[in-house]
Design an enzyme around this catalytic site. Structure first.
Site, PDB file in Angstrom:
ATOM      1  N   CYS A   1      -0.009  -3.791 -32.261  1.00  0.00           N
ATOM      2  CA  CYS A   1      -0.156  -5.245 -32.155  1.00  0.00           C
ATOM      3  C   CYS A   1       0.842  -5.875 -31.180  1.00  0.00           C
ATOM      4  O   CYS A   1       0.473  -6.744 -30.373  1.00  0.00           O
ATOM      5  CB  CYS A   1      -0.030  -5.887 -33.537  1.00  0.00           C
ATOM      6  SG  CYS A   1       1.352  -5.282 -34.518  1.00  0.00           S
ATOM      7  N   HIS A  23       2.818 -12.887 -34.570  1.00  0.00           N
ATOM      8  CA  HIS A  23       4.044 -12.401 -33.935  1.00  0.00           C
ATOM      9  C   HIS A  23       4.442 -13.313 -32.769  1.00  0.00           C
ATOM     10  O   HIS A  23       3.587 -13.894 -32.101  1.00  0.00           O
ATOM     11  CB  HIS A  23       3.814 -11.015 -33.313  1.00  0.00           C
ATOM     12  CG  HIS A  23       3.673  -9.896 -34.305  1.00  0.00           C
ATOM     13  ND1 HIS A  23       3.887 -10.018 -35.647  1.00  0.00           N
ATOM     14  CD2 HIS A  23       3.336  -8.594 -34.105  1.00  0.00           C
ATOM     15  CE1 HIS A  23       3.688  -8.847 -36.248  1.00  0.00           C
ATOM     16  NE2 HIS A  23       3.342  -7.972 -35.328  1.00  0.00           N
TER      17      HIS A  23
END
Ligand SMILES: NC(=O)c1ccc[n+]([C@@H]2O[C@H](COP(=O)([O-])OP(=O)(O)OC[C@H]3O[C@@H](n4cnc5c(N)ncnc54)[C@H](OP(=O)(O)O)[C@@H]3O)[C@@H](O)[C@H]2O)c1
Length: 374
Positions: free
Chosen positions: A169, A282
Protein backbone atom coordinates in the site's frame (compact mmCIF):
# COMPACT_ATOMS: atom_id res chain seq x y z
CA UNK A 1 -13.92 1.19 -17.91
CA UNK A 2 -13.68 3.55 -14.96
CA UNK A 3 -17.07 4.49 -13.54
CA UNK A 4 -17.31 7.84 -11.84
CA UNK A 5 -20.04 7.11 -9.32
CA UNK A 6 -19.99 5.64 -5.84
CA UNK A 7 -22.44 3.57 -3.83
CA UNK A 8 -23.43 6.66 -1.87
CA UNK A 9 -24.14 8.74 -4.95
CA UNK A 10 -26.36 6.05 -6.34
CA UNK A 11 -28.36 5.54 -3.18
CA UNK A 12 -27.00 2.05 -2.68
CA UNK A 13 -28.25 0.01 0.26
CA UNK A 14 -26.73 0.36 3.74
CA UNK A 15 -25.07 -2.99 3.22
CA UNK A 16 -22.78 -1.34 0.66
CA UNK A 17 -22.18 2.11 2.13
CA UNK A 18 -18.55 3.19 1.54
CA UNK A 19 -16.47 3.14 4.69
CA UNK A 20 -18.83 0.91 6.63
CA UNK A 21 -18.29 -2.82 7.05
CA UNK A 22 -20.76 -4.80 4.99
CA UNK A 23 -23.20 -6.37 7.39
CA UNK A 24 -23.29 -10.12 7.53
CA UNK A 25 -26.79 -11.48 7.11
CA UNK A 26 -28.33 -8.16 5.99
CA UNK A 27 -30.40 -8.36 2.83
CA UNK A 28 -29.99 -5.48 0.39
CA UNK A 29 -32.23 -4.28 -2.42
CA UNK A 30 -31.35 -5.23 -5.98
CA UNK A 31 -29.60 -2.21 -7.54
CA UNK A 32 -27.40 -1.91 -10.56
CA UNK A 33 -26.37 -5.56 -10.44
CA UNK A 34 -23.60 -6.41 -12.86
CA UNK A 35 -24.17 -10.12 -12.82
CA UNK A 36 -23.76 -11.06 -16.46
CA UNK A 37 -23.81 -14.53 -18.00
CA UNK A 38 -20.54 -14.07 -19.90
CA UNK A 39 -18.54 -12.47 -17.08
CA UNK A 40 -15.91 -14.27 -15.03
CA UNK A 41 -16.79 -16.34 -12.00
CA UNK A 42 -14.98 -14.42 -9.26
CA UNK A 43 -13.69 -15.70 -5.91
CA UNK A 44 -12.80 -13.40 -3.02
CA UNK A 45 -10.32 -15.02 -0.68
CA UNK A 46 -10.39 -13.32 2.73
CA UNK A 47 -13.83 -11.80 2.18
CA UNK A 48 -14.42 -11.20 5.90
CA UNK A 49 -11.31 -9.03 6.29
CA UNK A 50 -10.75 -5.29 5.88
CA UNK A 51 -9.56 -5.63 2.28
CA UNK A 52 -12.05 -8.41 1.45
CA UNK A 53 -14.96 -6.21 2.45
CA UNK A 54 -13.52 -3.37 0.40
CA UNK A 55 -13.28 -5.67 -2.62
CA UNK A 56 -17.07 -6.03 -2.48
CA UNK A 57 -17.62 -2.28 -2.25
CA UNK A 58 -15.22 -1.56 -5.13
CA UNK A 59 -16.63 -4.31 -7.36
CA UNK A 60 -20.04 -2.75 -6.86
CA UNK A 61 -18.89 0.84 -7.33
CA UNK A 62 -17.15 0.03 -10.60
CA UNK A 63 -19.92 -2.20 -11.99
CA UNK A 64 -17.42 -5.01 -12.33
CA UNK A 65 -19.05 -7.70 -14.49
CA UNK A 66 -19.23 -11.21 -13.02
CA UNK A 67 -21.29 -14.32 -13.67
CA UNK A 68 -21.02 -15.59 -10.10
CA UNK A 69 -19.23 -14.82 -6.83
CA UNK A 70 -17.58 -17.23 -4.41
CA UNK A 71 -16.85 -15.89 -0.94
CA UNK A 72 -13.98 -17.61 0.86
CA UNK A 73 -12.39 -17.19 4.29
CA UNK A 74 -11.13 -19.42 7.09
CA UNK A 75 -13.18 -22.27 8.53
CA UNK A 76 -14.02 -19.87 11.41
CA UNK A 77 -16.21 -17.82 9.08
CA UNK A 78 -17.77 -20.63 7.07
CA UNK A 79 -21.55 -20.31 7.01
CA UNK A 80 -21.61 -16.54 7.52
CA UNK A 81 -23.71 -14.77 4.91
CA UNK A 82 -23.28 -11.49 3.05
CA UNK A 83 -25.70 -9.69 0.79
CA UNK A 84 -24.18 -8.34 -2.38
CA UNK A 85 -26.13 -6.68 -5.17
CA UNK A 86 -29.37 -8.26 -4.08
CA UNK A 87 -28.12 -11.77 -3.62
CA UNK A 88 -27.19 -13.68 -0.50
CA UNK A 89 -23.82 -15.47 -0.45
CA UNK A 90 -22.58 -17.95 2.13
CA UNK A 91 -18.91 -17.80 3.08
CA UNK A 92 -17.11 -21.07 2.42
CA UNK A 93 -13.95 -22.34 4.07
CA UNK A 94 -10.99 -22.07 1.70
CA UNK A 95 -9.79 -25.48 0.52
CA UNK A 96 -7.72 -26.84 -2.36
CA UNK A 97 -10.98 -27.49 -4.26
CA UNK A 98 -12.30 -23.94 -3.92
CA UNK A 99 -11.19 -22.83 -7.39
CA UNK A 100 -12.89 -25.40 -9.63
CA UNK A 101 -14.71 -23.40 -12.32
CA UNK A 102 -13.49 -20.06 -10.90
CA UNK A 103 -11.98 -17.68 -13.51
CA UNK A 104 -10.60 -14.90 -11.35
CA UNK A 105 -9.62 -14.76 -7.67
CA UNK A 106 -8.89 -11.70 -5.56
CA UNK A 107 -6.68 -12.84 -2.66
CA UNK A 108 -6.36 -10.92 0.62
CA UNK A 109 -5.92 -13.49 3.35
CA UNK A 110 -2.22 -13.04 4.17
CA UNK A 111 1.03 -14.17 2.59
CA UNK A 112 0.95 -17.75 3.88
CA UNK A 113 -2.50 -18.40 2.39
CA UNK A 114 -1.46 -16.85 -0.93
CA UNK A 115 1.76 -18.86 -1.06
CA UNK A 116 -0.18 -22.10 -0.67
CA UNK A 117 -3.41 -21.43 -2.56
CA UNK A 118 -2.56 -18.98 -5.37
CA UNK A 119 -0.52 -21.60 -7.29
CA UNK A 120 -3.36 -24.11 -6.75
CA UNK A 121 -5.87 -21.60 -8.11
CA UNK A 122 -3.62 -20.74 -11.05
CA UNK A 123 -3.12 -24.42 -11.93
CA UNK A 124 -6.93 -24.76 -12.00
CA UNK A 125 -7.09 -22.04 -14.69
CA UNK A 126 -8.06 -19.26 -12.30
CA UNK A 127 -6.15 -15.99 -12.74
CA UNK A 128 -5.11 -14.58 -9.36
CA UNK A 129 -4.72 -10.97 -8.24
CA UNK A 130 -2.82 -11.23 -4.98
CA UNK A 131 -2.78 -8.51 -2.35
CA UNK A 132 -0.15 -10.11 -0.14
CA UNK A 133 3.61 -9.79 -0.42
CA UNK A 134 4.00 -13.51 -1.28
CA UNK A 135 4.77 -13.11 -5.01
CA UNK A 136 5.59 -9.43 -5.41
CA UNK A 137 9.29 -9.96 -6.01
CA UNK A 138 8.91 -13.31 -7.81
CA UNK A 139 10.49 -13.29 -11.26
CA UNK A 140 7.78 -13.53 -13.91
CA UNK A 141 4.98 -12.29 -11.64
CA UNK A 142 3.94 -8.79 -12.73
CA UNK A 143 3.73 -6.21 -9.94
CA UNK A 144 1.21 -3.73 -11.24
CA UNK A 145 -0.23 -0.29 -10.59
CA UNK A 146 -2.57 0.11 -13.57
CA UNK A 147 -1.86 3.84 -14.01
CA UNK A 148 1.90 3.20 -13.89
CA UNK A 149 2.87 -0.11 -15.55
CA UNK A 150 -0.12 -1.92 -17.07
CA UNK A 151 2.19 -3.21 -19.81
CA UNK A 152 3.77 -5.59 -17.27
CA UNK A 153 0.68 -7.83 -17.43
CA UNK A 154 0.05 -7.57 -21.15
CA UNK A 155 -1.45 -10.74 -22.64
CA UNK A 156 -2.87 -11.99 -19.32
CA UNK A 157 -6.57 -12.75 -19.15
CA UNK A 158 -9.00 -14.18 -16.63
CA UNK A 159 -9.62 -17.91 -16.87
CA UNK A 160 -6.10 -18.61 -18.10
CA UNK A 161 -4.25 -18.97 -14.80
CA UNK A 162 -1.30 -16.85 -13.71
CA UNK A 163 -0.69 -14.48 -10.81
CA UNK A 164 -0.53 -10.68 -10.76
CA UNK A 165 0.76 -9.09 -7.56
CA UNK A 166 -0.66 -5.93 -6.04
CA UNK A 167 2.15 -3.76 -4.63
CA UNK A 168 2.37 -2.81 -0.97
CA UNK A 169 0.00 0.00 0.00
CA UNK A 170 2.74 2.54 0.83
CA UNK A 171 4.43 1.81 -2.49
CA UNK A 172 1.23 2.30 -4.49
CA UNK A 173 0.41 5.58 -2.76
CA UNK A 174 3.96 6.91 -3.16
CA UNK A 175 4.26 5.90 -6.82
CA UNK A 176 0.88 7.32 -7.80
CA UNK A 177 2.32 10.71 -6.84
CA UNK A 178 5.96 10.25 -7.80
CA UNK A 179 5.58 8.50 -11.17
CA UNK A 180 4.33 11.61 -13.05
CA UNK A 181 7.28 13.55 -11.60
CA UNK A 182 9.63 10.71 -12.49
CA UNK A 183 8.38 10.81 -16.08
CA UNK A 184 8.87 14.58 -16.16
CA UNK A 185 12.38 14.81 -14.72
CA UNK A 186 13.65 11.28 -13.79
CA UNK A 187 13.95 10.53 -10.09
CA UNK A 188 17.50 9.76 -8.92
CA UNK A 189 16.81 9.51 -5.20
CA UNK A 190 13.68 9.31 -3.07
CA UNK A 191 13.40 9.72 0.72
CA UNK A 192 10.02 8.60 2.08
CA UNK A 193 8.64 9.08 5.60
CA UNK A 194 5.28 7.43 6.16
CA UNK A 195 2.47 8.05 8.64
CA UNK A 196 0.48 4.81 8.36
CA UNK A 197 -3.07 4.17 9.49
CA UNK A 198 -4.52 1.32 11.54
CA UNK A 199 -6.46 -0.09 8.59
CA UNK A 200 -3.22 -1.18 6.97
CA UNK A 201 -2.94 -3.80 9.70
CA UNK A 202 -6.44 -5.16 9.13
CA UNK A 203 -9.86 -5.09 10.70
CA UNK A 204 -8.68 -6.15 14.16
CA UNK A 205 -6.16 -3.27 14.33
CA UNK A 206 -8.87 -0.73 13.51
CA UNK A 207 -11.03 -2.17 16.28
CA UNK A 208 -8.09 -2.04 18.70
CA UNK A 209 -7.43 1.64 17.96
CA UNK A 210 -11.09 2.43 18.59
CA UNK A 211 -11.17 0.41 21.80
CA UNK A 212 -7.91 1.93 23.10
CA UNK A 213 -9.15 5.45 22.36
CA UNK A 214 -12.28 4.80 24.44
CA UNK A 215 -10.21 3.21 27.22
CA UNK A 216 -7.72 6.09 27.28
CA UNK A 217 -10.48 8.71 27.43
CA UNK A 218 -12.27 6.75 30.17
CA UNK A 219 -9.03 6.40 32.17
CA UNK A 220 -9.16 2.60 31.90
CA UNK A 221 -6.23 0.19 31.39
CA UNK A 222 -5.27 -0.08 27.72
CA UNK A 223 -5.87 -3.38 25.90
CA UNK A 224 -2.97 -4.33 23.58
CA UNK A 225 -3.70 -7.42 21.49
CA UNK A 226 -2.55 -6.50 17.98
CA UNK A 227 0.38 -4.16 18.60
CA UNK A 228 2.84 -4.41 21.49
CA UNK A 229 2.38 -0.71 22.33
CA UNK A 230 -0.43 1.63 23.14
CA UNK A 231 -1.60 2.93 19.76
CA UNK A 232 -4.19 5.51 20.76
CA UNK A 233 -2.56 8.94 21.37
CA UNK A 234 0.82 7.46 20.38
CA UNK A 235 2.87 6.49 17.33
CA UNK A 236 5.61 3.93 16.74
CA UNK A 237 7.93 2.40 14.18
CA UNK A 238 6.06 0.16 11.72
CA UNK A 239 5.23 -3.25 13.18
CA UNK A 240 6.62 -5.29 10.26
CA UNK A 241 9.67 -7.46 11.08
CA UNK A 242 13.15 -5.92 11.19
CA UNK A 243 15.64 -6.93 8.52
CA UNK A 244 19.41 -7.32 8.94
CA UNK A 245 20.20 -3.82 7.68
CA UNK A 246 18.11 -2.05 10.36
CA UNK A 247 15.23 -1.29 8.00
CA UNK A 248 11.88 -2.97 8.62
CA UNK A 249 10.19 -5.01 5.89
CA UNK A 250 7.70 -2.26 5.09
CA UNK A 251 10.60 0.11 4.33
CA UNK A 252 12.39 -2.48 2.21
CA UNK A 253 9.17 -3.12 0.24
CA UNK A 254 9.18 0.53 -0.81
CA UNK A 255 12.76 0.16 -2.04
CA UNK A 256 12.44 -3.15 -3.89
CA UNK A 257 8.93 -2.78 -5.27
CA UNK A 258 9.56 0.71 -6.68
CA UNK A 259 12.54 -0.60 -8.62
CA UNK A 260 10.53 -3.52 -10.01
CA UNK A 261 7.50 -1.41 -10.97
CA UNK A 262 9.60 1.27 -12.68
CA UNK A 263 11.94 -1.37 -14.13
CA UNK A 264 14.84 0.73 -12.89
CA UNK A 265 17.45 -0.73 -10.55
CA UNK A 266 19.55 2.41 -10.19
CA UNK A 267 17.03 4.59 -8.35
CA UNK A 268 18.15 5.27 -4.74
CA UNK A 269 15.41 4.95 -2.14
CA UNK A 270 15.35 5.18 1.64
CA UNK A 271 12.38 5.28 3.96
CA UNK A 272 11.12 5.39 7.53
CA UNK A 273 7.71 3.84 8.13
CA UNK A 274 5.68 4.86 11.17
CA UNK A 275 2.26 3.83 12.45
CA UNK A 276 0.11 6.76 13.53
CA UNK A 277 -3.29 6.60 15.27
CA UNK A 278 -5.28 7.39 12.14
CA UNK A 279 -8.08 5.02 11.24
CA UNK A 280 -7.96 4.64 7.51
CA UNK A 281 -5.60 6.48 5.12
CA UNK A 282 -1.81 6.66 4.94
CA UNK A 283 0.19 9.88 4.61
CA UNK A 284 3.71 10.12 3.20
CA UNK A 285 6.24 12.93 3.16
CA UNK A 286 8.50 12.44 0.14
CA UNK A 287 11.74 14.21 -0.76
CA UNK A 288 12.86 13.78 -4.36
CA UNK A 289 16.11 14.37 -6.18
CA UNK A 290 15.87 14.46 -9.98
CA UNK A 291 18.28 14.02 -12.83
CA UNK A 292 16.79 17.02 -14.65
CA UNK A 293 15.45 20.39 -13.56
CA UNK A 294 11.81 20.57 -12.54
CA UNK A 295 9.93 23.64 -11.30
CA UNK A 296 7.00 23.66 -8.89
CA UNK A 297 4.72 24.65 -11.79
CA UNK A 298 5.95 21.78 -13.97
CA UNK A 299 5.50 19.36 -11.10
CA UNK A 300 1.94 20.52 -10.43
CA UNK A 301 1.10 20.28 -14.14
CA UNK A 302 2.47 16.73 -14.32
CA UNK A 303 0.52 15.72 -11.19
CA UNK A 304 -2.70 17.32 -12.46
CA UNK A 305 -2.47 15.39 -15.72
CA UNK A 306 -1.99 12.00 -14.04
CA UNK A 307 -5.11 9.81 -13.65
CA UNK A 308 -6.02 8.99 -10.05
CA UNK A 309 -4.19 12.00 -8.57
CA UNK A 310 -5.93 15.03 -7.01
CA UNK A 311 -4.12 18.13 -5.82
CA UNK A 312 -4.81 20.03 -2.59
CA UNK A 313 -2.14 22.69 -2.49
CA UNK A 314 -3.51 25.97 -1.16
CA UNK A 315 -0.59 27.77 0.50
CA UNK A 316 -2.59 30.89 1.34
CA UNK A 317 -5.11 28.86 3.31
CA UNK A 318 -2.48 26.41 4.64
CA UNK A 319 -4.70 23.70 3.18
CA UNK A 320 -3.01 20.49 2.12
CA UNK A 321 -4.04 16.81 1.98
CA UNK A 322 -5.11 15.03 5.15
CA UNK A 323 -5.90 11.34 5.71
CA UNK A 324 -9.54 12.30 6.14
CA UNK A 325 -9.54 13.93 2.69
CA UNK A 326 -8.35 10.64 1.25
CA UNK A 327 -10.49 8.25 3.32
CA UNK A 328 -12.92 6.23 1.19
CA UNK A 329 -11.70 8.02 -1.93
CA UNK A 330 -10.22 6.48 -5.04
CA UNK A 331 -7.68 9.22 -5.70
CA UNK A 332 -4.32 9.83 -4.11
CA UNK A 333 -4.06 13.43 -2.87
CA UNK A 334 -0.88 15.47 -3.28
CA UNK A 335 0.12 18.84 -1.83
CA UNK A 336 2.94 20.84 -0.20
CA UNK A 337 4.67 20.75 -3.58
CA UNK A 338 7.77 22.86 -3.08
CA UNK A 339 11.35 23.22 -4.26
CA UNK A 340 13.82 21.60 -1.87
CA UNK A 341 15.70 24.63 -0.51
CA UNK A 342 18.52 22.46 0.82
CA UNK A 343 19.72 22.22 -2.79
CA UNK A 344 21.31 25.02 -4.81
CA UNK A 345 19.62 23.88 -8.05
CA UNK A 346 16.13 23.03 -9.34
CA UNK A 347 16.58 19.30 -9.09
CA UNK A 348 14.82 18.71 -5.77
CA UNK A 349 11.20 18.72 -4.60
CA UNK A 350 9.29 17.95 -1.42
CA UNK A 351 5.71 16.67 -1.59
CA UNK A 352 3.11 15.38 0.87
CA UNK A 353 0.77 12.58 -0.19
CA UNK A 354 -2.34 10.98 1.33
CA UNK A 355 -4.12 7.88 0.03
CA UNK A 356 -6.69 5.41 1.30
CA UNK A 357 -4.63 2.28 1.55
CA UNK A 358 -7.57 -0.10 1.77
CA UNK A 359 -8.86 1.43 -1.45
CA UNK A 360 -6.09 2.51 -3.84
CA UNK A 361 -3.48 0.80 -1.66
CA UNK A 362 -5.27 -2.55 -1.89
CA UNK A 363 -8.82 -3.30 -3.11
CA UNK A 364 -9.23 -0.61 -5.77
CA UNK A 365 -5.82 -1.29 -7.29
CA UNK A 366 -6.57 -5.03 -7.35
CA UNK A 367 -9.95 -4.51 -9.01
CA UNK A 368 -8.34 -2.17 -11.58
CA UNK A 369 -5.85 -4.98 -12.27
CA UNK A 370 -8.80 -7.38 -12.60
CA UNK A 371 -10.36 -5.00 -15.14
CA UNK A 372 -7.22 -5.33 -17.24
CA UNK A 373 -7.83 -9.10 -17.24
CA UNK A 374 -11.34 -8.78 -18.76
N1 LIG B 1 -5.29 -3.63 5.11
C1 LIG B 1 -4.68 -3.09 4.09
O1 LIG B 1 -4.75 -1.90 3.85
C2 LIG B 1 -3.84 -3.92 3.17
C3 LIG B 1 -3.23 -3.29 2.11
C4 LIG B 1 -2.50 -4.03 1.21
C5 LIG B 1 -2.38 -5.38 1.38
N2 LIG B 1 -2.99 -5.99 2.43
C6 LIG B 1 -2.84 -7.44 2.55
O2 LIG B 1 -4.11 -8.07 2.42
C7 LIG B 1 -4.16 -9.21 3.25
C8 LIG B 1 -5.35 -9.12 4.19
O3 LIG B 1 -5.29 -7.92 4.91
P1 LIG B 1 -6.53 -7.38 5.77
O4 LIG B 1 -6.09 -6.06 6.24
O5 LIG B 1 -7.81 -7.50 5.03
O6 LIG B 1 -6.54 -8.43 6.99
P2 LIG B 1 -7.75 -8.85 7.95
O7 LIG B 1 -8.74 -7.78 8.12
O8 LIG B 1 -7.09 -9.41 9.16
O9 LIG B 1 -8.45 -10.07 7.16
C9 LIG B 1 -7.80 -11.31 6.96
C10 LIG B 1 -8.66 -12.20 6.08
O10 LIG B 1 -7.94 -13.42 5.84
C11 LIG B 1 -8.79 -14.50 6.16
N3 LIG B 1 -8.06 -15.68 6.61
C12 LIG B 1 -7.25 -15.77 7.69
N4 LIG B 1 -6.79 -17.04 7.81
C13 LIG B 1 -7.33 -17.74 6.79
C14 LIG B 1 -7.27 -19.10 6.37
N5 LIG B 1 -6.54 -20.02 7.04
N6 LIG B 1 -7.96 -19.48 5.28
C15 LIG B 1 -8.72 -18.60 4.59
N7 LIG B 1 -8.82 -17.28 4.93
C16 LIG B 1 -8.14 -16.88 6.02
C17 LIG B 1 -9.67 -13.98 7.28
O11 LIG B 1 -10.80 -14.81 7.41
P3 LIG B 1 -11.47 -15.07 8.85
O12 LIG B 1 -12.31 -13.86 9.13
O13 LIG B 1 -12.29 -16.29 8.61
O14 LIG B 1 -10.37 -15.26 9.83
C18 LIG B 1 -9.98 -12.59 6.74
O15 LIG B 1 -10.98 -12.68 5.76
C19 LIG B 1 -2.80 -9.28 3.94
O16 LIG B 1 -1.96 -10.09 3.16
C20 LIG B 1 -2.33 -7.87 3.91
O17 LIG B 1 -0.93 -7.77 3.96
C21 LIG B 1 -3.73 -5.29 3.33
Amino acid sequence: MRVAHSCALRGAPLACRPGQPLRAGRRSVQVFAKKVADGPKVAIVGVTGAVGQEFLRVLHERDFPYSDLVMLASARSAGRTYSFEGQEYTVQALTEDSFAGVDLALFSAGGGISKKFAPIASAAGCTVVDNSSAFRMTEGVPLVIPEVNPQAMEGMKYGKGGIVANPNCSTIIALMAVTPLHRAAKVKRMVVSTYQAASGAGQAAMEELEQQTREALDGKPITTNIFPFQYAFNLFSHNSPMTDNGYNEEEMKLVKETRKIWGQDDVSITGTCIRVPVMRAHAESINLEFENDISEEEALAALAAFPGVSIINDRAANRFPTPLDASNKDDVYVGRVRRDISRPDSKGLDIFVCGDQIKKGAALNAVQVAELLL
